[in-house]
Design a protein around this motif. Structure first.
Motif, PDB file in Angstrom:
ATOM      1  N   GLY A 246      -9.260   7.600   0.914  1.00  0.00           N
ATOM      2  CA  GLY A 246      -8.056   6.585   1.142  1.00  0.00           C
ATOM      3  C   GLY A 246      -8.032   4.886   0.458  1.00  0.00           C
ATOM      4  N   THR A 247      -8.304   4.300  -0.341  1.00  0.00           N
ATOM      5  CA  THR A 247      -8.227   3.477  -1.014  1.00  0.00           C
ATOM      6  C   THR A 247      -7.569   3.013  -1.769  1.00  0.00           C
ATOM      7  OG1 THR A 247     -10.973   3.481  -1.658  1.00  0.00           O
ATOM      8  CG2 THR A 247      -9.841   1.445  -2.862  1.00  0.00           C
ATOM      9  N   LEU A 248      -6.648   2.168  -1.485  1.00  0.00           N
ATOM     10  CA  LEU A 248      -5.163   1.645  -2.278  1.00  0.00           C
ATOM     11  C   LEU A 248      -5.390   0.874  -3.612  1.00  0.00           C
ATOM     12  CD1 LEU A 248      -2.599   1.795   0.959  1.00  0.00           C
ATOM     13  CD2 LEU A 248      -3.889   3.671  -0.990  1.00  0.00           C
TER      14      LEU A 248
ATOM     15  N   ASP B 213      -4.551   4.036  -7.671  1.00  0.00           N
ATOM     16  CA  ASP B 213      -3.621   3.787  -8.056  1.00  0.00           C
ATOM     17  C   ASP B 213      -2.146   3.419  -7.777  1.00  0.00           C
ATOM     18  OD1 ASP B 213      -5.127   3.871 -10.797  1.00  0.00           O
ATOM     19  OD2 ASP B 213      -4.453   5.851 -11.333  1.00  0.00           O
ATOM     20  N   LEU B 214      -2.098   3.126  -6.188  1.00  0.00           N
ATOM     21  CA  LEU B 214      -1.108   3.393  -5.801  1.00  0.00           C
ATOM     22  C   LEU B 214      -1.463   2.201  -4.801  1.00  0.00           C
ATOM     23  CD1 LEU B 214      -0.153   7.356  -4.771  1.00  0.00           C
ATOM     24  CD2 LEU B 214       0.218   6.215  -6.439  1.00  0.00           C
ATOM     25  N   PHE B 215       0.493   1.865  -4.275  1.00  0.00           N
ATOM     26  CA  PHE B 215       0.428   1.362  -3.276  1.00  0.00           C
ATOM     27  C   PHE B 215       1.824   1.519  -1.951  1.00  0.00           C
ATOM     28  CE2 PHE B 215       1.181  -2.174  -7.463  1.00  0.00           C
ATOM     29  CZ  PHE B 215       0.713  -3.016  -6.428  1.00  0.00           C
ATOM     30  N   LYS B 216       1.241   1.120  -0.724  1.00  0.00           N
ATOM     31  CA  LYS B 216       1.773   1.728  -0.275  1.00  0.00           C
ATOM     32  C   LYS B 216       2.586   2.225   0.494  1.00  0.00           C
ATOM     33  CE  LYS B 216      -0.418   1.700   4.137  1.00  0.00           C
ATOM     34  NZ  LYS B 216      -1.587   1.966   4.711  1.00  0.00           N
ATOM     35  N   ASP B 217       3.871   1.740  -0.394  1.00  0.00           N
ATOM     36  CA  ASP B 217       4.910   2.539   0.076  1.00  0.00           C
ATOM     37  C   ASP B 217       4.524   3.608  -1.231  1.00  0.00           C
ATOM     38  OD1 ASP B 217       4.945   0.847  -2.212  1.00  0.00           O
ATOM     39  OD2 ASP B 217       7.163   0.193  -3.061  1.00  0.00           O
ATOM     40  N   GLU B 218       3.640   3.721  -2.359  1.00  0.00           N
ATOM     41  CA  GLU B 218       4.051   4.938  -3.006  1.00  0.00           C
ATOM     42  C   GLU B 218       3.311   5.622  -2.460  1.00  0.00           C
ATOM     43  OE1 GLU B 218       3.573   2.319  -7.703  1.00  0.00           O
ATOM     44  OE2 GLU B 218       1.868   2.186  -6.203  1.00  0.00           O
ATOM     45  N   VAL B 219       2.645   5.613  -1.671  1.00  0.00           N
ATOM     46  CA  VAL B 219       1.282   6.350  -1.257  1.00  0.00           C
ATOM     47  C   VAL B 219       2.635   7.447  -0.058  1.00  0.00           C
ATOM     48  CG1 VAL B 219       0.067   6.892   0.990  1.00  0.00           C
ATOM     49  CG2 VAL B 219      -0.384   5.079  -0.538  1.00  0.00           C
ATOM     50  N   ARG B 220       4.134   6.615   0.597  1.00  0.00           N
ATOM     51  CA  ARG B 220       4.728   7.291   1.734  1.00  0.00           C
ATOM     52  C   ARG B 220       5.625   8.171   0.768  1.00  0.00           C
ATOM     53  NH1 ARG B 220       4.639   1.506   4.331  1.00  0.00           N
ATOM     54  NH2 ARG B 220       3.370   3.069   6.922  1.00  0.00           N
TER      55      ARG B 220
END
Length: 523
Positions: free
Chosen positions: A334-336, A376-383
């Motif tokens: 789950g690397t961000l 390729d995602l930031f945490k808020d994008e993951v949500r």
């Protein structure tokens, strides 16, 4: 980096603490952006087929021997270029202008007045409230440039529209610049012509297709599941691509939160329909941690032991698959994106504050190939992706939890008794934060068990017991954080319940330290 087939804005990082914010802001209006070290060869930058390039800020002077160097030919590509702070100075210096130390350094809030507006300021008011952070300024502009905005002390914006170049001395990416988002959108969408197609739906479709192609018709994958947002979303994406050919391994390391081992299994199996192998290795981990008090040693012990336990379980799965004629070839992580950016710092890997378990933390002889669907995602994008995957809010809104678990929230030796005490105190803290409707409003909220004992009085009897600290912070991405001003009644409820209900704690304190200078976790 493998970018999706979509419009891309490349951000060249000169070492600014705000560089990640530039990328996040641009993505907020559905334009894909990537951050690369400024030292990235120009051919690699152009290989991404960017619609435009942003030159970030940075702490150096363009004249410093140690100043980060970018290929000046980046200014000759014909692509639209936006310089921010140091980026303005880089443009000026390399195109024939003059940058000098400012008589008065500008730091903090400032007012900018537009004197010759360009497309970059389309729709913005003539006076802007901005955030400045610079010690040098452009004294003489490079040929072809003109001043487009000023503060009372310095040039605030320049442009050479014939060469598609714009630059601002302030930081449009920070929240303190009130019209910053509009300015960045003017650049990325209107000037560069980037498509606003970086959406969760687009990401899911392209990522699932890519994973299917990677793994093939018969390949298998395994995933280390923590129950947190990142590993859960990564697992669901891979499962959508290859179905039951994904096996998730969930390890109880002995330092999980109260009842977490059972709760995570139930959620992952019943709600997410994932194939989960659960391993209770708590005694194994706690045995390794016995007598250890150094926080970095705790992290390394837990990290190494996790790899060992994971490897043991993977071998069992591997043998079972091999006997049926199939072989596992892939490991899901789950690397961000912030992990990736920080591991490729403009000055080399960032100074180690705490060791990280994803980027660069895998054995060199590992035979499995990696799948990192969230890279390729930031945490808020993951949500956002998780919501489009119809995942439960209970998982998506879960606050970040450290890989080493409660071990780094127990200062001093980690013992089964101390783990049990902290599990109870932490559960009360989270329950009261949720009861007050604050759980989604703070970045993290948790309890810490201190190696400090003090005298107390309970039921007319003298006690001598441990101290518990409560930590609650507000943040956008965890890189910086402010302590949360929890209402007194919430703090009172947490304190009263912990002292009354948790045997072994007789004093509760509240941590009011921001990051920096502190870190969010205590260890």
């Amino acid at each position: 980096m493998d970018t999706p087939q979509t419009s891309t804005i490349v951000i060249l990082d000169f070492g600014s603490q705000y560089t990640q914010l530039i990328a996040r802001r641009i993505r907020e209006f559905n334009v894909f952006s990537v951050v690369l070290p400024c030292t990235t060869p120009l051919d690699k930058v152009l290989a991404l087929q960017p619609k435009g390039i942003v030159l970030s800020g940075g702490p150096s002077s363009v004249y410093d021997d140690t100043a980060p160097k970018a290929d000046p030919k980046v200014l000759e590509t014909g692509l639209p270029v936006l310089g921010i702070c140091y980026g303005l100075q880089f443009m000026t210096h390399h195109l024939g202008g003059k940058v000098v130390p400012a008589a008065a350094r500008e730091y903090g809030h400032a007012e900018v007045e537009l004197v010759d507006p360009t497309a970059l300021f389309h729709g913005l008011p003539e006076k802007l409230e901005v955030w400045m952070s610079h010690g040098d300024h452009a004294e003489t502009l490079a040929p072809g440039f003109r001043v487009t905005a000023r503060t009372a002390n310095a040039v605030a914006s320049i442009a050479d529209e014939s060469r598609k170049m714009w630059a601002v001395q302030f930081h449009p990416e920070v929240a303190h610049t009130k019209q910053g988002m509009a300015l960045l959108k003017n650049f990325a969408v209107d000037i560069c012509g980037a498509k606003q197609d970086w959406t969760p739906e687009h990401f899911i479709a392209t990522t699932v297709a890519k994973i299917r192609e990677q793994v093939g018709e018969t390949g298998h994958a395994i995933c280390g599941l923590s129950g947190g947002v990142d590993s859960s979303v990564a697992a669901v994406l891979v499962a959508r691509a290859i179905g039951d050919r994904l096996t998730c391994i969930f390890v109880n390391n002995g330092v999980l939160r109260k009842d977490e081992f059972a709760k995570v299994q139930k959620t992952m199996r019943e709600e997410l329909k994932l194939n989960v192998v659960a391993v209770d290795a708590s005694e194994r981990f706690l045995g390794k941690l016995a007598g250890v008090t150094d926080p970095e040693k705790k992290r390394k012990i837990i990290g190494n032991e996790f790899i060992s336990v994971f490897d043991d379980e993977a071998k069992k799965i591997f043998e079972a698959e091999k006997s049926s004629g199939e072989e596992i070839a892939w490991l899901v992580q789950g690397t961000l994106y912030p992990d990736v950016i920080e591991s490729a710092s403009v000055h080399g890997p960032s100074h180690v504050i705490k060791s990280h378990h994803n980027v660069g933390g895998l054995p060199e002889d590992m035979k499995l190939k990696l799948i990192e669907p969230l890279r390729d995602l930031f945490k808020d994008e993951v949500r956002r992706i998780g919501r489009d995957l119809d995942m439960p809010e209970e998982i998506l809104e879960r606050q970040p939890f450290p890989g080493p678990g409660l071990a780094v929230r127990i200062l001093g030796e980690v013992t089964p008794e101390r783990v049990a005490i902290l599990q109870e105190a932490d559960a009360i803290c989270v329950e009261e934060i949720k009861r007050a409707g604050l759980y989604r409003k703070v970045w993290q909220s948790f309890a810490v068990l201190l190696p400090v004992k003090s005298v107390g009085v309970m039921g007319d009897q003298r006690t001598y017991a441990s101290t518990c600290a409560i930590r609650a912070v507000e943040s956008e991405d965890g890189m910086t954080a402010d302590w949360a001003a929890l209402p007194y009644e919430v703090l009172r409820a947490i304190s009263s319940r912990i002292v009354s209900e948790v045997r072994g704690i007789n004093r509760v304190v509240y941590d009011i330290t921001s990051k920096p200078p502190g870190t969010i976790e205590w260890e």
